[in-house]
Design a protein around this motif. Structure first.
Motif, mmCIF file in Angstrom:
data_model
loop_
_atom_site.group_PDB
_atom_site.id
_atom_site.type_symbol
_atom_site.label_atom_id
_atom_site.label_comp_id
_atom_site.label_asym_id
_atom_site.label_seq_id
_atom_site.Cartn_x
_atom_site.Cartn_y
_atom_site.Cartn_z
ATOM 1 N N PHE A 119 23.223 -0.829 -0.159
ATOM 2 C CA PHE A 119 22.676 -1.408 -1.380
ATOM 3 C C PHE A 119 23.791 -1.864 -2.320
ATOM 4 C CE2 PHE A 119 21.488 -1.006 -5.832
ATOM 5 C CZ PHE A 119 20.455 -1.925 -5.890
ATOM 6 N N SER A 120 24.834 -1.058 -2.465
ATOM 7 C CA SER A 120 25.908 -1.415 -3.398
ATOM 8 C C SER A 120 26.638 -2.681 -2.943
ATOM 9 C CB SER A 120 26.892 -0.253 -3.574
ATOM 10 O OG SER A 120 27.671 -0.041 -2.423
ATOM 11 N N ASP A 162 23.453 -3.965 -15.638
ATOM 12 C CA ASP A 162 24.804 -4.338 -15.202
ATOM 13 C C ASP A 162 24.924 -4.055 -13.700
ATOM 14 O OD1 ASP A 162 27.509 -4.766 -14.770
ATOM 15 O OD2 ASP A 162 28.138 -3.666 -16.572
ATOM 16 N N ILE A 163 24.510 -5.026 -12.906
ATOM 17 C CA ILE A 163 24.500 -4.867 -11.449
ATOM 18 C C ILE A 163 25.909 -4.628 -10.921
ATOM 19 C CG2 ILE A 163 24.003 -6.008 -9.247
ATOM 20 C CD1 ILE A 163 21.630 -7.389 -10.669
ATOM 21 N N PHE A 164 26.887 -5.285 -11.515
ATOM 22 C CA PHE A 164 28.264 -5.077 -11.058
ATOM 23 C C PHE A 164 28.683 -3.620 -11.221
ATOM 24 C CE2 PHE A 164 32.836 -4.786 -11.882
ATOM 25 C CZ PHE A 164 33.313 -5.258 -10.675
ATOM 26 N N MET A 165 28.471 -3.070 -12.399
ATOM 27 C CA MET A 165 28.899 -1.687 -12.660
ATOM 28 C C MET A 165 28.095 -0.702 -11.811
ATOM 29 S SD MET A 165 31.232 -0.007 -14.059
ATOM 30 C CE MET A 165 31.944 -1.294 -15.027
ATOM 31 N N ILE A 166 26.797 -0.908 -11.704
ATOM 32 C CA ILE A 166 25.960 -0.031 -10.871
ATOM 33 C C ILE A 166 26.459 -0.052 -9.438
ATOM 34 C CG2 ILE A 166 23.648 0.248 -9.876
ATOM 35 C CD1 ILE A 166 22.564 -0.867 -12.592
ATOM 36 N N SER A 167 26.686 -1.242 -8.909
ATOM 37 C CA SER A 167 27.130 -1.389 -7.516
ATOM 38 C C SER A 167 28.518 -0.807 -7.303
ATOM 39 C CB SER A 167 27.106 -2.867 -7.112
ATOM 40 O OG SER A 167 25.803 -3.375 -7.197
ATOM 41 N N LEU A 168 29.412 -1.076 -8.234
ATOM 42 C CA LEU A 168 30.786 -0.582 -8.107
ATOM 43 C C LEU A 168 30.835 0.945 -8.148
ATOM 44 C CD1 LEU A 168 33.786 -1.331 -7.882
ATOM 45 C CD2 LEU A 168 33.869 -1.324 -10.390
ATOM 46 N N VAL A 169 30.146 1.538 -9.102
ATOM 47 C CA VAL A 169 30.132 3.001 -9.214
ATOM 48 C C VAL A 169 29.498 3.625 -7.969
ATOM 49 C CG1 VAL A 169 29.150 4.947 -10.504
ATOM 50 C CG2 VAL A 169 30.255 3.065 -11.727
ATOM 51 N N MET A 170 28.378 3.054 -7.530
ATOM 52 C CA MET A 170 27.742 3.571 -6.311
ATOM 53 C C MET A 170 28.687 3.463 -5.116
ATOM 54 S SD MET A 170 23.801 2.192 -6.405
ATOM 55 C CE MET A 170 23.429 2.879 -4.789
ATOM 56 N N PHE A 171 29.315 2.305 -4.962
ATOM 57 C CA PHE A 171 30.210 2.071 -3.823
ATOM 58 C C PHE A 171 31.330 3.103 -3.781
ATOM 59 C CE2 PHE A 171 33.773 0.042 -1.657
ATOM 60 C CZ PHE A 171 33.160 -0.465 -0.515
ATOM 61 N N MET A 204 14.472 -6.749 -3.664
ATOM 62 C CA MET A 204 13.487 -6.554 -4.735
ATOM 63 C C MET A 204 14.073 -5.711 -5.871
ATOM 64 S SD MET A 204 9.788 -6.251 -2.779
ATOM 65 C CE MET A 204 10.070 -4.570 -2.356
ATOM 66 N N VAL A 205 14.814 -4.679 -5.526
ATOM 67 C CA VAL A 205 15.443 -3.850 -6.562
ATOM 68 C C VAL A 205 16.457 -4.676 -7.350
ATOM 69 C CG1 VAL A 205 16.933 -1.849 -6.988
ATOM 70 C CG2 VAL A 205 15.027 -1.667 -5.363
ATOM 71 N N LEU A 206 17.233 -5.495 -6.656
ATOM 72 C CA LEU A 206 18.215 -6.339 -7.345
ATOM 73 C C LEU A 206 17.535 -7.348 -8.268
ATOM 74 C CD1 LEU A 206 20.731 -6.782 -4.410
ATOM 75 C CD2 LEU A 206 21.178 -5.620 -6.591
ATOM 76 N N VAL A 207 16.425 -7.915 -7.834
ATOM 77 C CA VAL A 207 15.670 -8.840 -8.686
ATOM 78 C C VAL A 207 15.201 -8.120 -9.950
ATOM 79 C CG1 VAL A 207 13.506 -10.160 -8.855
ATOM 80 C CG2 VAL A 207 14.977 -10.416 -6.839
ATOM 81 N N GLU A 208 14.687 -6.902 -9.774
ATOM 82 C CA GLU A 208 14.219 -6.115 -10.926
ATOM 83 C C GLU A 208 15.368 -5.747 -11.859
ATOM 84 O OE1 GLU A 208 11.096 -5.445 -11.961
ATOM 85 O OE2 GLU A 208 10.512 -6.783 -10.331
ATOM 86 N N LEU A 209 16.499 -5.343 -11.280
ATOM 87 C CA LEU A 209 17.665 -5.010 -12.112
ATOM 88 C C LEU A 209 18.139 -6.234 -12.887
ATOM 89 C CD1 LEU A 209 19.699 -2.704 -9.691
ATOM 90 C CD2 LEU A 209 18.554 -2.010 -11.822
ATOM 91 N N GLN A 210 18.148 -7.366 -12.215
ATOM 92 C CA GLN A 210 18.580 -8.600 -12.881
ATOM 93 C C GLN A 210 17.614 -8.967 -14.006
ATOM 94 O OE1 GLN A 210 19.287 -11.807 -10.182
ATOM 95 N NE2 GLN A 210 19.934 -13.213 -11.772
ATOM 96 N N SER A 211 16.327 -8.845 -13.756
ATOM 97 C CA SER A 211 15.353 -9.193 -14.813
ATOM 98 C C SER A 211 15.414 -8.206 -15.978
ATOM 99 C CB SER A 211 13.940 -9.288 -14.245
ATOM 100 O OG SER A 211 13.471 -8.016 -13.876
ATOM 101 N N ALA A 212 15.848 -6.972 -15.694
ATOM 102 C CA ALA A 212 16.023 -5.976 -16.760
ATOM 103 C C ALA A 212 17.385 -6.106 -17.438
ATOM 104 C CB ALA A 212 15.857 -4.568 -16.188
ATOM 105 N N GLU A 213 18.166 -7.097 -17.009
ATOM 106 C CA GLU A 213 19.506 -7.347 -17.526
ATOM 107 C C GLU A 213 20.424 -6.138 -17.381
ATOM 108 O OE1 GLU A 213 19.446 -9.242 -21.376
ATOM 109 O OE2 GLU A 213 17.890 -10.653 -20.740
#
Length: 153
Positions: free
Chosen positions: A33-34, A97-106, A86-95
């Motif tokens: 996912f990340s 920080d996909i970069f930070m979420i993905s980076l921290v998870m990774f 679908m989760v990424l679409v929801e995160l994007q619509s909620a504005e």
């Protein structure tokens, strides 16, 4: 090309410890996912006037890899990929920080993976063959829905 059963057998050799297996069952899908999240952020490219999203281009290649191994693996990974999308679409619509979420998870999940391999006492399989980075997610889902005829790992 190796069969999915052969990939799973070889991957399983360095994933025998129950603690390492539990770590992988959480970390591997999270890492998938990340990486999807990081790819999601790459802007579309214009190729002969058509917009091509790198996320979907890479996803198509990954799913083709699974299809070449097993139709069941392809279906399961396509469903998981759709869920990630679908989760990424929801995160994007909620504005979010996909970069930070993905980076921290990774980073956090890879640290967890290396702890699992330290407990196991064996190196991660991808040091032997980078394709194991794609085998790992299918191997995890194989625990819940057998992807090989014998259902063995």
């Amino acid at each position: 090309m190796k069969s999915l059963e052969e990939w799973f057998e070889e991957y399983g050799e360095s994933h025998q410890n129950p603690t390492n297996q539990k770590i992988h069952k959480v970390a591997v899908p999270g890492i998938f996912f990340s990486v999807a999240g990081l790819l999601w952020l790459i802007p579309s490219l214009s190729v002969f006037g058509a917009a091509i999203a790198p996320y979907f281009a890479v996803l198509a290649l990954v799913l083709f890899f699974y299809l070449a191994l097993s139709f069941k693996a392809f279906v399961v990974m396509a469903i998981f990929s759709a869920f990630c999308t679908m989760v990424l679409v929801e995160l994007q619509s909620a504005e979010a920080d996909i970069f930070m979420i993905s980076l921290v998870m990774f980073v956090a999940l890879w640290i967890l993976q290396f702890i699992g391999h330290h407990i196991e006492g064996k190196k991660p399989s991808f040091f032997k063959d980078v394709q194991f980075l794609l085998i790992g997610p299918a191997w995890v889902f194989h625990f819940f829905l057998p992807l090989t005829p014998r259902g063995e790992t």
